[in-house]
Design a protein around this motif. Structure first.
Motif, PDB file in Angstrom:
ATOM      1  N   PRO A   1     -13.319  15.583  -3.677  1.00 27.34           N
ATOM      2  CA  PRO A   1     -14.482  15.229  -3.588  1.00 27.34           C
ATOM      3  C   PRO A   1     -15.475  15.273  -4.599  1.00 27.34           C
ATOM      4  CG  PRO A   1     -13.726  16.116  -1.711  1.00 27.34           C
ATOM      5  CD  PRO A   1     -12.944  16.077  -2.325  1.00 27.34           C
ATOM      6  N   ASN A   2     -14.660  15.643  -5.208  1.00 25.16           N
ATOM      7  CA  ASN A   2     -16.224  16.474  -6.681  1.00 25.16           C
ATOM      8  C   ASN A   2     -15.361  14.989  -7.279  1.00 25.16           C
ATOM      9  OD1 ASN A   2     -17.551  17.772  -8.616  1.00 25.16           O
ATOM     10  ND2 ASN A   2     -15.326  18.972  -9.494  1.00 25.16           N
ATOM     11  N   GLU A   3     -14.086  14.587  -7.577  1.00 21.76           N
ATOM     12  CA  GLU A   3     -13.594  13.393  -9.082  1.00 21.76           C
ATOM     13  C   GLU A   3     -14.069  12.228  -8.690  1.00 21.76           C
ATOM     14  OE1 GLU A   3      -9.174  15.021 -10.250  1.00 21.76           O
ATOM     15  OE2 GLU A   3      -9.916  13.764  -8.558  1.00 21.76           O
ATOM     16  N   MET A   4     -14.448  12.276  -7.077  1.00 25.02           N
ATOM     17  CA  MET A   4     -14.407  10.751  -6.302  1.00 25.02           C
ATOM     18  C   MET A   4     -16.323  10.810  -6.339  1.00 25.02           C
ATOM     19  SD  MET A   4     -12.217   9.260  -5.295  1.00 25.02           S
ATOM     20  CE  MET A   4     -12.348   7.617  -4.723  1.00 25.02           C
TER      21      MET A   4
ATOM     22  N   LEU B   1       0.660  -0.996  -0.305  1.00 25.19           N
ATOM     23  CA  LEU B   1      -0.230   0.112  -0.403  1.00 25.19           C
ATOM     24  C   LEU B   1       1.021   1.169  -0.065  1.00 25.19           C
ATOM     25  CD1 LEU B   1      -3.693   0.177   1.217  1.00 25.19           C
ATOM     26  CD2 LEU B   1      -2.389   2.290   2.359  1.00 25.19           C
ATOM     27  N   ASP B   2       0.602   1.768  -0.984  1.00 25.90           N
ATOM     28  CA  ASP B   2       1.517   3.400  -1.317  1.00 25.90           C
ATOM     29  C   ASP B   2       0.106   4.639  -0.416  1.00 25.90           C
ATOM     30  OD1 ASP B   2       4.118   2.564  -2.072  1.00 25.90           O
ATOM     31  OD2 ASP B   2       2.761   2.516  -4.171  1.00 25.90           O
ATOM     32  N   LEU B   3       0.940   5.542  -0.103  1.00 26.99           N
ATOM     33  CA  LEU B   3      -0.139   6.802   0.919  1.00 26.99           C
ATOM     34  C   LEU B   3       0.060   8.076   0.682  1.00 26.99           C
ATOM     35  CD1 LEU B   3      -3.587   7.468   0.944  1.00 26.99           C
ATOM     36  CD2 LEU B   3      -2.879   7.554   2.897  1.00 26.99           C
ATOM     37  N   THR B   4       0.524   9.210   0.371  1.00 18.60           N
ATOM     38  CA  THR B   4       1.534   9.777   0.810  1.00 18.60           C
ATOM     39  C   THR B   4       0.285  11.181   1.423  1.00 18.60           C
ATOM     40  OG1 THR B   4       2.698  10.076  -0.945  1.00 18.60           O
ATOM     41  CG2 THR B   4       2.943  12.197  -0.077  1.00 18.60           C
ATOM     42  N   VAL B   5       0.300  11.941   2.400  1.00 20.23           N
ATOM     43  CA  VAL B   5      -0.442  12.818   3.015  1.00 20.23           C
ATOM     44  C   VAL B   5       0.415  14.166   3.277  1.00 20.23           C
ATOM     45  CG1 VAL B   5      -1.643  13.365   5.408  1.00 20.23           C
ATOM     46  CG2 VAL B   5      -1.435  11.231   4.478  1.00 20.23           C
ATOM     47  N   ASN B   6       0.008  15.224   2.732  1.00 17.02           N
ATOM     48  CA  ASN B   6       0.787  16.589   2.555  1.00 17.02           C
ATOM     49  C   ASN B   6       0.708  17.580   4.170  1.00 17.02           C
ATOM     50  OD1 ASN B   6       2.603  15.696   0.786  1.00 17.02           O
ATOM     51  ND2 ASN B   6       1.233  16.858  -0.818  1.00 17.02           N
ATOM     52  N   GLU B   7       1.187  17.638   4.654  1.00 16.85           N
ATOM     53  CA  GLU B   7       0.721  19.055   5.755  1.00 16.85           C
ATOM     54  C   GLU B   7      -0.540  19.620   5.019  1.00 16.85           C
ATOM     55  OE1 GLU B   7       4.181  21.284   6.901  1.00 16.85           O
ATOM     56  OE2 GLU B   7       2.563  21.289   8.595  1.00 16.85           O
ATOM     57  N   GLY B   8      -1.262  20.151   6.395  1.00 20.45           N
ATOM     58  CA  GLY B   8      -2.318  20.421   6.564  1.00 20.45           C
ATOM     59  C   GLY B   8      -3.688  19.244   5.035  1.00 20.45           C
ATOM     60  N   ASP B   9      -3.174  18.422   4.734  1.00 16.46           N
ATOM     61  CA  ASP B   9      -4.217  18.151   4.337  1.00 16.46           C
ATOM     62  C   ASP B   9      -5.655  17.424   5.183  1.00 16.46           C
ATOM     63  OD1 ASP B   9      -3.660  18.548   1.499  1.00 16.46           O
ATOM     64  OD2 ASP B   9      -2.910  16.269   1.213  1.00 16.46           O
ATOM     65  N   THR B  10      -6.475  17.021   4.980  1.00 16.29           N
ATOM     66  CA  THR B  10      -7.552  16.233   5.443  1.00 16.29           C
ATOM     67  C   THR B  10      -7.569  15.221   4.646  1.00 16.29           C
ATOM     68  OG1 THR B  10      -8.345  18.038   6.719  1.00 16.29           O
ATOM     69  CG2 THR B  10      -9.659  16.142   6.765  1.00 16.29           C
ATOM     70  N   ILE B  11      -6.825  14.400   4.514  1.00 14.07           N
ATOM     71  CA  ILE B  11      -7.193  12.777   3.692  1.00 14.07           C
ATOM     72  C   ILE B  11      -8.784  12.362   4.165  1.00 14.07           C
ATOM     73  CG2 ILE B  11      -6.840  11.080   2.801  1.00 14.07           C
ATOM     74  CD1 ILE B  11      -4.131  12.562   1.842  1.00 14.07           C
ATOM     75  N   VAL B  12      -9.883  11.887   3.360  1.00 15.77           N
ATOM     76  CA  VAL B  12     -11.043  10.657   4.017  1.00 15.77           C
ATOM     77  C   VAL B  12     -10.537   9.653   3.485  1.00 15.77           C
ATOM     78  CG1 VAL B  12     -13.379  10.338   4.537  1.00 15.77           C
ATOM     79  CG2 VAL B  12     -12.707  12.293   4.757  1.00 15.77           C
TER      80      VAL B  12
ATOM     81  N   GLU C   1     -17.518  17.522   2.358  1.00 14.60           N
ATOM     82  CA  GLU C   1     -17.392  19.200   2.757  1.00 14.60           C
ATOM     83  C   GLU C   1     -15.779  19.013   2.958  1.00 14.60           C
ATOM     84  OE1 GLU C   1     -18.814  22.715   5.590  1.00 14.60           O
ATOM     85  OE2 GLU C   1     -20.072  20.057   5.771  1.00 14.60           O
ATOM     86  N   VAL C   2     -14.677  18.625   3.915  1.00 13.38           N
ATOM     87  CA  VAL C   2     -13.796  18.602   4.276  1.00 13.38           C
ATOM     88  C   VAL C   2     -12.419  17.728   3.688  1.00 13.38           C
ATOM     89  CG1 VAL C   2     -12.771  19.378   6.825  1.00 13.38           C
ATOM     90  CG2 VAL C   2     -15.251  19.079   6.497  1.00 13.38           C
ATOM     91  N   ALA C   3     -12.912  17.298   2.877  1.00 12.82           N
ATOM     92  CA  ALA C   3     -11.529  16.412   2.684  1.00 12.82           C
ATOM     93  C   ALA C   3     -10.961  16.713   1.771  1.00 12.82           C
ATOM     94  CB  ALA C   3     -12.285  14.957   1.952  1.00 12.82           C
TER      95      ALA C   3
END
Lengths: 214, 263, 255
Positions: free
Chosen positions: C224-227, C24-35, C205-207
């Protein structure tokens, strides 16, 4: 000998009964708690050893251990009957108290430990500040039971000649031929000691209860 | 479970062997003389041999005798009260220098401790309470009743060997008590019909309880009583035997018997 | 260019033969909210527990602030101080008050003085709107309040990233809103968050990014829009449709 003297002769054995209990119960608690922590958190090998300890010492009648320690193990060593008796009872009690503490530790959900570690507490800190304080509360009722047992078992040191309540009842019963009265007096004193202790612990339990809405 | 038991037994054996090896073969008599003190065990719940007086001090036939023996040994006497069952083990393990508590010679006991020469000879007695309707003419007659005895005593051995083992007295009809007074309580309330015990304390028991009667007494199991001494300690035994002989010759022991047994 | 706070590479976790997730690969950038969304049993919670090392991954690496925390000899307790965790069942320390819960880490881990720790803890409780409940025990608080204390407890350690493991799924519908509101506020303040949830309203709304996980794999991720509007895979569309149907009503009640 009047009734007052009769009773006070038996009652003066309370010093030894309380003394034996005050050695056996806390030493059993200290050993029992350490062993319980090793049992629950010390890995498989430690658990196996602790299980053996528990099985052995819960399997031996305290009186037998008393004789072994006093007449065999410390043969020739100047260990007084009081200490031999108190320590034997402490050892037996430690096995029971280990099971009490172990049960309490296991009753505190493992999630509590996880939550504590999640904020950066070490394993030891998590056990000390989160699991133990909760386990102590759970352990009080069964511990109160064990305290009552130790108080009553302290009468066993009579076999080594420690002049505690039971032995004094026997001696004064023999000299006065009023055995029934002597044993009844002893029973009343033991009852008061046990009753007082369990009441005190019940108060402590109530005091330590964590507030919650019904 | 068996594994654990064996482990415990092994541990105890090793421990006692270690201790056994380290002690030197030295007479307890030397130790007594060095300390100027003899430590003697007794079970002070057996009047009139050993019991507590009104003030709570030890008194009785054995107590007076031992006090005199210590005096003649020229040492101080320190009493240790201990239940009868523990006294032999305490002498064997060196916790006590000797024990005096109306001990009869016993082959089993002789394996672990020594006995002094006999200082007195006693009898056994059968006691019943006032509701007893049977009859005890000869000792074997008690086999027809429910009998009580103090466990582990010579009376217990006599009943077991002479009545139970030959099948005269059913095992279920023999109640063994930790103490004579417990048996006496059961005799009074009818749980047993006959109590067998040493004649001298029985006389005291009967004197205190008008409901009880002695139906037979004689020298059955009991006989000579001795002081229990450490195993194989000839120096101490020689000294104690010498003093006992001296006291018998002087009539001291007969005087004690009159003082304690004739009331 | 935003800095990655958390980088996960080739992460694999198995329980015996049972593979929870693989490579599994995942990157979280500073200030991101990932759901992270996905059916239950697809390893979302296990992933969070691997990130703060409550569970050891079998393979792969995790970097926090460019430091590999899966490396041998890493001080796990240190790592966890920098990663806040909020649990589905709150897991407050039952024997401590709300204040005590928030203070414990400050006392024992950060070794603050009692005064400092109390001030800081009160500040965090105020942040989640519970300053007036400081002396209440968990048993005296509602589920929503307990969860907010849980969030305050994690925030008190000043974490670099907050992990939320289905923070509202144990709550009665009417209590969900207050918790989501706190989380929304946190996101606004710029906290980096990794949230496992079924609350699609919150996600929408938030992600900054929604990650759809299924059977141990990341199927698809995007804004969110894409998903919600242009999912690439039919499986994503299907899941989103189902979950909105199921939880949508509950959300309306909560709002």
């Amino acid at each position: 000998m009047d009734f007052g003297q009769f009773i006070s002769y038996i009652a003066s054995g309370t010093v030894y009964t309380v003394g034996v209990t005050l050695v056996a119960l806390p030493s059993g608690l200290l050993i029992g708690t350490i062993l319980a922590l090793l049992y629950v958190y010390g890995g498989k090998a430690a658990a196996r050893v602790m299980n053996l300890y528990s099985t052995v010492f819960r399997g031996i009648p305290p009186l037998v251990l008393l004789f072994i320690l006093y007449f065999a193990v410390t043969k020739g060593i100047n260990l007084s009957a009081f200490w031999a008796g108190s320590l034997s009872l402490g050892i037996v009690s430690s096995a029971y108290q280990m099971e009490i503490v172990r049960g309490a530790l296991l009753s505190v959900s493992g999630d509590q430990l996880m939550a504590a570690r999640a904020i950066g507490l070490s394993r030891l800190q998590a056990i000390r500040y989160v699991v133990l304080p909760q386990a102590v509360r759970l352990a009080i009722p069964p511990w109160s039971n064990e305290a009552a047992i130790v108080i009553k078992d302290s009468s066993l040191v009579y076999a080594l000649g420690v002049p505690e309540i039971l032995r004094r009842a026997q001696l004064i019963g023999a000299s006065s031929q009023r055995y029934l009265l002597a044993y009844l007096s002893a029973a009343v004193i033991y009852f008061l000691l046990v009753f007082g202790t369990t009441r005190l612990l019940a108060m402590l339990e109530k005091k330590l209860t964590i507030p919650s809405n019904p | 479970m068996k594994k654990y038991f064996l482990l415990v037994v092994a541990l105890v054996l090793v421990a006692s062997m270690l201790v056994g090896c380290s002690s030197e073969p030295k007479s307890v008599l030397d130790k007594i003389n060095e300390a100027k003190k003899v430590v003697v065990g007794t079970s002070a719940d057996y009047p009139p041999y050993e019991f507590l007086d009104e003030a709570g001090n030890k008194t009785g036939f054995d107590i007076d005798l031992m006090t005199e023996i210590a005096k003649r040994m020229g040492v101080e006497l320190e009493w240790v009260d201990m239940p009868f069952d523990s006294l032999v083990a305490a002498v064997d393990s060196g916790k006590l220098d000797m024990s005096i508590s109306c001990f009869n010679y016993d082959e089993e006991r002789d394996k672990t401790v020594d006995f002094s020469t006999a200082y007195y000879t006693t009898e056994d007695a059968f006691v019943v309470n006032s509701t007893f309707t049977g009859s005890v003419v000869k000792p074997e007659d008690v086999a027809n009743y429910k009998v009580g005895v103090q466990s582990g005593t010579v009376q217990d051995s006599w009943l077991t060997d002479n009545l139970v083992t030959p099948g005269l007295l059913p095992e279920a009809n023999l109640s063994r008590y930790e103490r004579v007074d417990q048996a006496a309580l059961d005799l009074a309330n009818g749980r047993i019909e006959v109590l067998m015990a040493d004649y001298v304390p029985v006389q005291a028991l009967v004197a205190q309880n008008p409901d009880l009667t002695v139906v037979y007494h004689g020298e059955l199991s009991t006989g000579p009583i001795n002081i229990v001494l450490p195993d194989g300690d000839t120096a101490l035994k020689t000294e104690v035997d010498r003093i006992i002989k001296e006291l018998q010759d002087e009539g001291f022991i007969d005087q004690l018997a009159v003082k304690y047994f004739s009331e | 260019m935003p800095e990655p706070i958390l980088t996960i590479k080739n992460l694999t976790k198995k329980y015996g033969e049972n593979v929870i997730f693989q490579n599994l690969d995942l990157t979280v950038n500073e200030g991101d909210t990932i759901v992270i969304i996905g059916p239950s049993g697809t390893g979302k919670s296990t992933l969070l527990r691997c990130i703060n090392l409550l569970t050891r991954p079998d393979d792969g690496q995790i970097w926090l602030d460019n430091k590999e925390i899966t490396a041998r000899g890493t001080d796990e307790d240190k790592v966890r101080q920098h990663i806040g965790m909020v649990f589905q069942n709150f897991l407050l320390f039952n024997h401590l008050t709300a204040l005590g819960n928030v203070k414990l880490g400050l006392d024992k881990v950060k070794k603050m003085s009692d005064k400092e720790a109390t001030e800081k803890a009160m500040h965090e409780l105020a942040r989640v709107g519970l300053a007036d409940r400081a002396d209440h025990y968990p048993g005296q608080l509602s589920g929503g309040q307990q969860q907010r204390v849980g969030i305050a407890r994690a925030l008190a350690m000043d974490p670099r990233i907050m992990l939320f493991d289905e923070p509202t799924s144990a709550l009665d519908p009417e209590l969900i809103g207050e918790v989501l509101e706190v989380m929304r506020q946190l996101a606004l303040e710029g906290m980096t968050m990794l949230v496992v949830t079924h609350e699609m309203g919150f996600a929408r709304e938030v992600a900054d990014r929604i990650v759809f996980m299924e059977k141990g794999y990341i199927v698809e991720q995007g804004s969110p829009n894409e998903m919600f509007n242009h999912p690439k895979f039919p499986r994503t569309r299907e899941f989103l449709w189902k979950i909105t149907e199921l939880y949508g009503k509950k959300e309306k009640e909560a709002d």
